[in-house]
Enzyme design. Structure first.
Site, short mmCIF file in Angstrom:
data_model
loop_
_atom_site.label_atom_id
_atom_site.label_comp_id
_atom_site.label_asym_id
_atom_site.label_seq_id
_atom_site.Cartn_x
_atom_site.Cartn_y
_atom_site.Cartn_z
N ARG A 268 0.93 -1.18 -0.09
CA ARG A 268 0.03 0.05 0.23
C ARG A 268 0.90 1.32 0.00
O ARG A 268 1.80 1.30 0.89
CB ARG A 268 -1.02 0.03 1.29
N ASP A 270 1.77 4.95 0.64
CA ASP A 270 1.23 6.13 1.37
C ASP A 270 0.89 7.41 0.74
O ASP A 270 2.07 7.65 -0.09
CB ASP A 270 1.89 6.16 2.56
N ALA A 271 0.24 8.04 0.62
CA ALA A 271 0.10 9.56 0.23
C ALA A 271 0.72 9.60 -1.22
O ALA A 271 1.64 10.44 -1.31
CB ALA A 271 0.60 10.53 1.05
N GLU A 306 -2.87 5.16 -1.53
CA GLU A 306 -3.80 6.10 -0.88
C GLU A 306 -3.39 7.34 -1.77
O GLU A 306 -1.97 7.74 -2.06
CB GLU A 306 -3.11 6.54 0.65
N ASP A 330 -13.35 8.73 0.15
CA ASP A 330 -14.75 9.31 -0.23
C ASP A 330 -15.90 8.62 0.37
O ASP A 330 -16.86 9.26 1.13
CB ASP A 330 -14.92 9.60 -1.65
N ASP A 401 -5.82 6.50 10.27
CA ASP A 401 -5.88 7.93 9.98
C ASP A 401 -7.28 8.42 10.57
O ASP A 401 -7.23 9.51 11.21
CB ASP A 401 -5.91 8.47 8.47
N GLN A 402 -8.42 8.11 10.31
CA GLN A 402 -9.61 8.67 10.52
C GLN A 402 -9.94 8.57 12.11
O GLN A 402 -10.68 9.20 12.75
CB GLN A 402 -10.54 7.87 9.92
N GLY A 404 -7.07 7.94 14.56
CA GLY A 404 -5.98 8.42 15.13
C GLY A 404 -5.92 10.12 14.89
O GLY A 404 -5.10 10.70 15.60
#
Length: 609
Positions: A268, A270-271, A306, A330, A401-402, A404
């Site tokens: 995965r 990141d960013a 991501e 989203d 993320d959502q 922490g």
């Protein structure tokens, strides 16, 4: 699956490599240095490395093998770890350790992975997943996940970070699993244990920046960065400027390293929106191609992104180029507004019609496909994506993320009405998207997941103050005294509070959520997964007041229907969707139906019916 053993290693151009004759080749790319010395711990004195073309420095030593401690010494005397260290036992500022990957005998040589449409992902942080916080302890919990219906474990970043506590996004040694979790062999044993249970292993990697402590590349390799691009962490990594080929190779090799040497089933990234790359071939595409044409020739290998920019063009289309899937923020954001009525920050983009936004996310993937984003002051966001299959989207109701990034790390189970949250879980787990759960979510864990780290005193103070100042703009934190109650990221108690409490699983209300998730995943496995492989496009949705209807055409031509009612009071919702009822809750009658608050009905309309 056979237990036959084999050897696994990736030939990395960088760092220390044990050669067939038992000697070790040390290599460092340091175009900003005329001379590099190799310091072998225990040797009489550092040894001069041979300077090669292109900024490389190399030295081959006989009689120096696995277990040797070493570091590089720059002009001026600064000693630095190997940026491609396979292991740094004493943290990021100390010596690196020579590792011979061929010393590990891999069991389960026949493992070929699983196709992506079978993925049910479970994101976990190794340090807080168990009381011990180790690879070995995590492996012991895997049978419970497999029994639940999980098919893929996603490990938050493991690259060596400063200190003993970190989410992992401050890593600075990209090839070295952090020693606080265990040895490289312990991580390999975790992967073996997962494969033995039929679980894929995905690894979160950070290719957009280095952490703020322990990255020495600026001192001897300024070419690693490109000041023409800027990120929240400073100059961007150099993916498209002068000397970028070597930098790109570093990351392509890193991707292949984890997949080949540790036998993980995918990565995965990141960013990705912070991976600035104006090259003809974006690094995401290059990594995807390297994985597909390398280990992907013999087994299933997956690449997940991501990407806040919602670039559908980076995802695999009909030609198979690009990444397998993207995290679908989203869908999370729309669901969060729908379930909590919170509209601060980026949630403002979903505040006008959260149910319709949720419906579009379920049907098509992204909510923003080029439309202006109010949160971004009207700037357009995203690309059209309805042509992509639903499995191109990893969807969820919470992530590290959502959870922490909230001041007190509250999970969705503490914020949302339980009835409507159960409805949202049915929509998520019985949709054709690839669903993901964050560790403990399956039993509505009460433990928070807070932001934690372990920096030195000066940096720690800056991080703590910055963390509290982040929330200044929120009305609930306008009072400085309230902000001071936000947990200190560097306090060990913040980390300890984030550990899962596994004894909750068998007690109300946690056991009820666990039973629901288990049941929904069993239905998904039985009715939906066999029909997902080969889907070519998204679905359709319709919203009537508080009623959502979504339907998709599955790979075998069958139609999958979802009806979900989010109204405050019972209401007549008309006819049930056509087909065999797979799951029904809160709707009792056939024909004209009356739905209770939170009612759900999922049906399968077979193509040969």
């Amino acid at each position: 699956m056979t237990t036959a053993s084999c050897k696994r290693a990736h030939e990395v151009r960088f760092g220390a490599a044990v050669l067939p004759d038992g000697s070790t080749r040390f290599r460092l790319w340091a175009p900003g240095q005329q001379r590099i010395m190799l310091d072998i711990v225990g040797a009489a004195q550092p040894l001069a490395m041979r300077r090669l073309a292109g900024g490389w420095h190399e030295l081959v030593l006989a009689g120096v093998g696995a277990g040797t401690r070493y570091r590089f010494v720059l002009d001026g005397g600064l000693a630095v770890p190997d940026p491609a260290s396979r292991c740094n036992p004493d943290d990021v500022h100390s010596t690196s350790l020579v590792v011979d990957p061929r010393a590990h005998d891999w069991r389960g040589a026949a493992w070929r992975g699983r196709p992506w449409h079978e993925a049910v992902v479970y994101e976990l942080h190794v340090g807080t997943f168990t009381p011990e916080g180790t690879f070995t302890a995590a492996a012991q919990r895997l049978p419970e996940l497999a029994a639940l219906g999980i098919t893929a474990v996603e490990l938050m970043p493991l690259a060596d970070f400063p200190g003993r506590r970190n989410w992992g996004y401050d890593g600075v040694l990209q090839f070295a699993p952090d020693a606080v979790y265990g040895t490289p062999d312990a991580l390999k044993a975790l992967v073996e244990a997962a494969h033995g249970l039929g679980l894929m292993v995905l690894l979160d990697v950070v290719y957009n920046h280095f952490g703020p402590d322990g990255n020495y590349l600026h001192a001897y390799c300024p070419a690693f960065f490109n000041a023409a691009h800027h990120t929240p962490w400073g100059s961007a990594i150099n993916f498209d400027g002068a000397d970028s080929r070597t930098v790109r190779d570093f990351y392509v090799h890193n991707a292949l390293y984890w997949v080949e040497e540790y036998h993980v089933d995918g990565l995965r990234l990141d960013a990705v929106h912070a991976m600035h790359d104006d090259s003809p071939e974006h690094l995401v595409h290059e990594i995807a191609r390297a994985l597909r044409d390398g280990p992907g020739r013999d087994r299933h290998v997956h690449l997940v992104l991501e990407n806040d920019a919602n670039q559908a063009s980076l995802l695999a289309g009909a030609n198979g180029a690009g990444a397998s899937a993207q995290w679908n923020d989203d869908l999370h954001h729309a669901a969060h507004v729908l379930l909590t009525a919170e509209t601060d920050g980026y949630y403002a983009d979903y505040a006008d019609a959260p149910l319709a936004r949720f419906g579009r996310a379920l049907a098509e993937g992204f909510v923003y496909q080029g439309e202006p984003s109010p949160f971004r002051r009207g700037a357009p966001r995203g690309e059209p994506c309805a042509h992509l299959p639903p499995t191109a989207f990893v969807s969820y109701l919470q992530t590290h993320d959502q959870v922490g990034n909230r001041a007190f790390g509250e999970r969705i189970s503490l914020l949302a009405d339980r009835t409507l949250l159960d409805t949202a879980y049915a929509c998520l787990l019985l949709s054709p998207h690839v669903p993901m759960l964050f560790m403990g979510e399956e039993f509505a864990a009460s433990s928070p997941f807070l932001f934690f780290c372990d920096f030195g005193a000066e940096l720690a103070a800056l991080v703590t103050r910055g963390r509290r100042d982040e929330f200044r703009r929120f009305a609930a934190f306008a009072d400085p005294a309230v902000r001071e109650r936000i947990p200190d990221p560097n306090d060990p108690a913040t980390f300890e509070a984030s550990r899962l409490r596994w004894d909750e699983r068998d007690t109300p209300p946690h056991a009820q959520r666990l039973a629901l998730v288990r049941e929904l995943l069993a239905l998904r496995r039985q009715h939906l997964v066999p029909r997902l492989g080969g889907m070519t496009h998204g679905g359709r949705y319709r919203v009537d007041a508080d009623l959502l209807r979504v339907d998709w055409t599955l790979a075998d031509g069958a139609r999958w229907h979802l009806l979900a009612f989010f109204g405050a009071q019972p209401a007549d919702v008309g006819a049930l969707p056509a087909g065999e009822i797979v799951w029904r809750h809160g709707i009792d009658a056939a024909g004209a139906t009356r739905a209770e608050r939170g009612a759900v009905c999922v049906t399968l309309e077979r193509s040969d019916a």
